[in-house]
Design an enzyme around this catalytic site. Structure first.
Site, short mmCIF file in Angstrom:
data_model
loop_
_atom_site.label_atom_id
_atom_site.label_comp_id
_atom_site.label_asym_id
_atom_site.label_seq_id
_atom_site.Cartn_x
_atom_site.Cartn_y
_atom_site.Cartn_z
CB ILE A 1 -0.95 0.02 1.23
CG1 ILE A 1 -1.90 -1.18 1.19
CG2 ILE A 1 -1.74 1.33 1.27
CD1 ILE A 1 -2.74 -1.36 2.46
CB ALA B 1 -2.88 0.47 9.02
NE ARG B 2 -6.75 -5.20 10.19
CZ ARG B 2 -6.97 -5.23 8.88
NH1 ARG B 2 -7.21 -4.10 8.23
NH2 ARG B 2 -6.95 -6.37 8.21
CG ASP C 1 -11.31 2.09 4.83
OD1 ASP C 1 -12.50 2.34 4.54
OD2 ASP C 1 -10.76 1.00 4.58
CD GLU D 1 -12.99 -1.63 11.27
OE1 GLU D 1 -13.36 -2.54 10.52
OE2 GLU D 1 -11.95 -1.00 11.09
CG HIS E 1 -12.28 -2.20 7.08
ND1 HIS E 1 -11.74 -2.67 8.25
CD2 HIS E 1 -11.41 -2.57 6.10
CE1 HIS E 1 -10.62 -3.31 7.99
NE2 HIS E 1 -10.39 -3.26 6.69
CB ALA F 1 -9.32 -3.07 0.10
N1 LIG Z 1 -8.37 -0.84 4.86
C1 LIG Z 1 -8.32 -2.03 4.30
O1 LIG Z 1 -9.31 -2.53 3.79
C2 LIG Z 1 -7.03 -2.78 4.26
C3 LIG Z 1 -6.77 -3.62 3.16
C4 LIG Z 1 -5.51 -4.23 3.07
C5 LIG Z 1 -4.59 -4.06 4.08
N2 LIG Z 1 -4.90 -3.29 5.16
C6 LIG Z 1 -3.92 -3.12 6.27
O2 LIG Z 1 -2.74 -2.54 5.77
C7 LIG Z 1 -1.60 -3.27 6.21
C8 LIG Z 1 -0.49 -3.16 5.20
O3 LIG Z 1 -0.87 -3.78 3.97
P1 LIG Z 1 0.20 -3.99 2.79
O4 LIG Z 1 -0.48 -4.77 1.75
O5 LIG Z 1 0.84 -2.70 2.42
O6 LIG Z 1 1.29 -4.90 3.59
P2 LIG Z 1 2.85 -5.14 3.32
O7 LIG Z 1 3.10 -5.11 1.86
O8 LIG Z 1 3.21 -6.34 4.11
O9 LIG Z 1 3.58 -3.85 3.96
C9 LIG Z 1 3.75 -3.66 5.33
C10 LIG Z 1 4.81 -2.58 5.55
O10 LIG Z 1 4.80 -2.19 6.93
C11 LIG Z 1 6.13 -2.09 7.38
N3 LIG Z 1 6.24 -2.27 8.84
C12 LIG Z 1 6.18 -3.39 9.58
N4 LIG Z 1 6.34 -3.13 10.89
C13 LIG Z 1 6.52 -1.78 10.98
C14 LIG Z 1 6.76 -0.89 12.06
N5 LIG Z 1 6.84 -1.34 13.33
N6 LIG Z 1 6.89 0.42 11.80
C15 LIG Z 1 6.83 0.88 10.52
N7 LIG Z 1 6.61 0.09 9.45
C16 LIG Z 1 6.46 -1.23 9.68
C17 LIG Z 1 6.87 -3.16 6.62
O11 LIG Z 1 8.28 -2.89 6.66
P3 LIG Z 1 9.39 -3.79 5.87
O12 LIG Z 1 9.01 -3.69 4.41
O13 LIG Z 1 10.67 -3.10 6.16
O14 LIG Z 1 9.27 -5.17 6.38
C18 LIG Z 1 6.25 -3.03 5.24
O15 LIG Z 1 6.89 -2.02 4.51
C19 LIG Z 1 -2.13 -4.70 6.42
O16 LIG Z 1 -1.36 -5.39 7.40
C20 LIG Z 1 -3.55 -4.48 6.86
O17 LIG Z 1 -3.64 -4.41 8.27
C21 LIG Z 1 -6.10 -2.63 5.26
#
Ligand SMILES: NC(=O)c1ccc[n+]([C@@H]2O[C@H](COP(=O)([O-])OP(=O)(O)OC[C@H]3O[C@@H](n4cnc5c(N)ncnc54)[C@H](OP(=O)(O)O)[C@@H]3O)[C@@H](O)[C@H]2O)c1
Length: 347
Positions: free
Chosen positions: A177, A258-259, A283, A288, A307, A310
């Site tokens: 994202i 995120a959450r 979002d 929720e 929410h 996506a």
């Molecule tokens: N609103 C919605 O409907 C919806 C939909 C999809 C996802 N989400 C939420 O969005 C989150 C991210 O999704 P994504 O697809 O982008 O996941 P992703 O590709 O796994 O990306 C997660 C990123 O967060 C970083 N991270 C992990 N721990 C951290 C910390 N303590 N401080 C700062 N950054 C940290 C990771 O760092 P590294 O790259 O260095 O490991 C990575 O860059 C999901 O886990 C989910 O909870 C929400």
């Protein structure tokens, strides 16, 4: 399972139509089954909310008895306990917090998630929300409701109208994202900084630089727009509390896709009400559905969606099946799986 076949259980009949595996998708999975595999596509409905796995239907529990692979929204503890032959779980959700219960963590069952799959629609959602506030469309909507023609909030001294290109954007979570967001904002001239857990892996496309989580507070001081898109883990729970929100410049915009538990909602409300922060695009929420009594509902400077950032009915299943089917074939050949979750890191 007949004749010792290996079994894949597909549990994707979401109660939300957008998230429910379409018939053509089930056909694609069946058609991709290697010899010796049996595919059980469950028809009982399931929940795709949040991390998924609100519960598991009896049909699925029974089918899981000799399942080797499970493809669903999340994973319930009941299903895990009912599936002793399970080797690999793929979740159609990105968040995995609720899947990492002790028995799952202690096992060597592989877990893959859908991180990145929802990045494009979410990035567009964020852009829309941020531009809504930068162009003071929240003010326009209020005035329109009152049939009021008034340029003052847009042109008077202290008006907050701004261009994307003059903003500094801080993206917490430089993953799927975060990168989709940074690419778009940087293409519009904004300067993007990322926060990621492993900054040594470098700055993805769209980012000028990335910093480690311990550089967050310093980075907040230079953020006109803060975007939260990191997974909910022990490292991010409660990350944006009042003290950290106070590191942001006056007039900053806060986005959370995120959450909910990454952000202190009360602290945010206080700072939006007082005008210390310009507004927010939310979002996800700590609870929720967002309770009717939440003060967030009443703030015009807060654009909130239930929410759904996506949602992308035409493209989600294309991307999701490409990921799953690619992984299923890697699983057969023993190659490393894409989107493998690090159970210790929690994402
Ligand atoms: N609103 C919605 O409907 C919806 C939909 C999809 C996802 N989400 C939420 O969005 C989150 C991210 O999704 P994504 O697809 O982008 O996941 P992703 O590709 O796994 O990306 C997660 C990123 O967060 C970083 N991270 C992990 N721990 C951290 C910390 N303590 N401080 C700062 N950054 C940290 C990771 O760092 P590294 O790259 O260095 O490991 C990575 O860059 C999901 O886990 C989910 O909870 C929400």
């Amino acid at each position: 399972v007949s004749g010792g076949a290996r079994r894949l259980v597909v549990d994707l009949a979401s109660t939300s139509r957008n998230w429910s595996l379409p018939a053509w998708g089930a056909e694609r999975i069946r058609a991709a089954a290697p010899p010796g595999w049996e595919v059980h596509v469950a028809t009982s409905s399931t929940s795709s909310d949040g991390d998924g796995s609100g519960g598991t239907a009896p049909e699925v529990l029974e089918a899981a008895g000799d399942a080797e692979v499970y493809f669903g929204f999340g994973l319930s503890e009941a299903l895990f306990a009912a599936a002793p032959r399970l080797r690999w779980v793929h979740s159609a959700s990105a968040g995995v917090g609720s899947l990492l219960f002790p028995a799952m963590r202690a096992s060597d069952v592989l877990l893959t998630n859908s991180a990145g799959v929802m990045a494009d629609p979410i990035a567009e959602h964020i852009l829309g929300g941020v531009i809504f506030l930068l162009r003071a469309m929240d003010v326009a909507v209020e005035q329109q409701r009152r049939r009021e023609w008034n340029k003052a909030p847009f042109v008077a001294e202290g008006a907050t109208v701004r261009e994307v290109g003059e903003c500094r954007i801080l993206v917490v979570g430089a993953g799927g994202i975060g990168t989709a967001v940074a690419r778009r904002f940087s293409a519009m001239g904004a300067r993007c900084t990322g926060v990621r857990r492993r900054p040594e892996l470098g700055a993805p496309d769209g980012f000028e630089r990335v910093v480690a989580p311990d550089g967050l507070e310093e980075a907040l001081r230079e953020a006109d727009v803060l975007v939260l898109c990191a997974p909910l883990t022990e490292g991010t729970r409660g990350l944006l509390d009042g003290r950290r929100l106070d590191c942001l410049p006056t007039g900053a915009i806060v986005v959370n896709v995120a959450r909910g538990s990454l952000l202190d909602e009360e602290a945010l409300v206080e700072r939006v009400r007082s005008g210390r922060l310009r507004g927010a695009v939310l979002d996800v929420f700590r609870q929720e559905p967002l309770p009717a009594e939440s003060p967030l509902w009443g703030l015009p400077q807060v654009l909130l969606t239930p929410h759904v950032a996506a949602v992308s009915p035409r493209r989600f299943w294309e991307r999701e099946l490409e990921l799953f089917l690619g992984n299923w074939s890697r699983y057969q050949s023993g190659a490393p799986l894409a989107n493998l979750v690090d159970k210790d890191a929690g994402y």
